[in-house]
Scaffold this motif. Structure first.
Motif, short mmCIF file in Angstrom:
data_model
loop_
_atom_site.label_atom_id
_atom_site.label_comp_id
_atom_site.label_asym_id
_atom_site.label_seq_id
_atom_site.Cartn_x
_atom_site.Cartn_y
_atom_site.Cartn_z
N LYS A 72 0.84 -1.20 0.00
CA LYS A 72 0.00 0.00 0.00
C LYS A 72 0.87 1.26 0.00
O LYS A 72 0.59 2.22 -0.72
N GLN A 73 1.95 1.25 0.79
CA GLN A 73 2.86 2.39 0.83
C GLN A 73 3.58 2.55 -0.50
O GLN A 73 3.78 3.67 -0.98
N ARG A 74 3.97 1.44 -1.12
CA ARG A 74 4.65 1.51 -2.42
C ARG A 74 3.72 2.09 -3.48
O ARG A 74 4.13 2.92 -4.29
N ARG A 75 2.45 1.65 -3.49
CA ARG A 75 1.50 2.18 -4.47
C ARG A 75 1.27 3.67 -4.23
O ARG A 75 1.19 4.45 -5.18
N ALA A 76 1.19 4.07 -2.98
CA ALA A 76 0.99 5.49 -2.67
C ALA A 76 2.19 6.31 -3.11
O ALA A 76 2.03 7.40 -3.67
N SER A 77 3.39 5.79 -2.91
CA SER A 77 4.58 6.54 -3.32
C SER A 77 4.67 6.59 -4.84
O SER A 77 5.11 7.59 -5.40
N LEU A 78 4.23 5.53 -5.55
CA LEU A 78 4.21 5.55 -7.01
C LEU A 78 3.23 6.60 -7.50
O LEU A 78 3.53 7.35 -8.43
N GLU A 79 2.06 6.65 -6.88
CA GLU A 79 1.06 7.66 -7.28
C GLU A 79 1.60 9.07 -7.03
O GLU A 79 1.40 9.97 -7.85
N GLU A 80 2.28 9.27 -5.92
CA GLU A 80 2.89 10.57 -5.62
C GLU A 80 3.94 10.91 -6.67
O GLU A 80 4.01 12.05 -7.15
N TYR A 81 4.76 9.94 -7.04
CA TYR A 81 5.80 10.13 -8.05
C TYR A 81 5.17 10.50 -9.40
O TYR A 81 5.60 11.44 -10.07
N LYS A 82 4.13 9.75 -9.78
CA LYS A 82 3.45 10.02 -11.05
C LYS A 82 2.86 11.43 -11.06
O LYS A 82 2.97 12.15 -12.05
N GLU A 83 2.23 11.80 -9.96
CA GLU A 83 1.61 13.13 -9.87
C GLU A 83 2.66 14.23 -9.97
O GLU A 83 2.44 15.25 -10.60
#
Length: 146
Positions: A72-83
């Motif tokens: 869940k933390q990895r997906r959140a950090s990926l979304e933050e990176y994409k944004e």
């Protein structure tokens, strides 16, 4: 928002992410006050008791903290990176920028894996440069006046 991450650790993280061999240089741990080391030692003992895992010790006998990152933390950090970096920017008055072949390939791989349909390496470089200027703009202006 300014993040305090050393360029060495960012380079190592990027190299690890891209599957390349990281540099053989390892960052040196920062010295900590004695009371912080004692607290850290106690918290590591608690972690070891709770998880049943051995906590590796450094050369100076202080245990290292073992942290786990959830999916869940990895997906959140990926979304933050994409944004932050993989939004398609509006670039007017374009100018060429030159990159080494290996850097270009690494950025191209990131864009292909995570970017949207219209994303390009130029857009990624534009977003990285904008983020850098936003984070360090005031410092750069102060340094210019030195």
């Amino acid at each position: 928002m300014k993040k305090n991450v050393s360029s060495q650790s960012m380079d190592a993280t990027l190299q690890d992410f891209l599957g390349n061999q990281p540099s053989m240089e390892t960052p040196k741990p920062e010295p900590q006050p004695a009371d912080t080391q004692e607290q850290q030692g106690k918290s590591n003992e608690t972690v070891q008791e709770q998880t049943g895992e051995a906590v590796p010790e450094q050369a100076d006998k202080t245990p290292q903290v073992v942290r786990r990152i959830s999916g869940k933390q990895r997906r959140a950090s990926l979304e933050e990176y994409k944004e932050e970096f993989l939004r398609v920017p509006s670039i007017e008055d374009r100018k060429p920028v030159f990159l080494s072949h290996s850097t270009r390939d690494a950025l191209d791989r990131i864009v292909r894996m995570f970017g949207e349909r219209r994303m390009s390496v130029s857009g990624l470089v534009e977003n990285i440069a904008r983020q850098h200027l936003a984070a360090y703009g005031e410092d750069i202006e102060a340094w210019r006046k030195l």
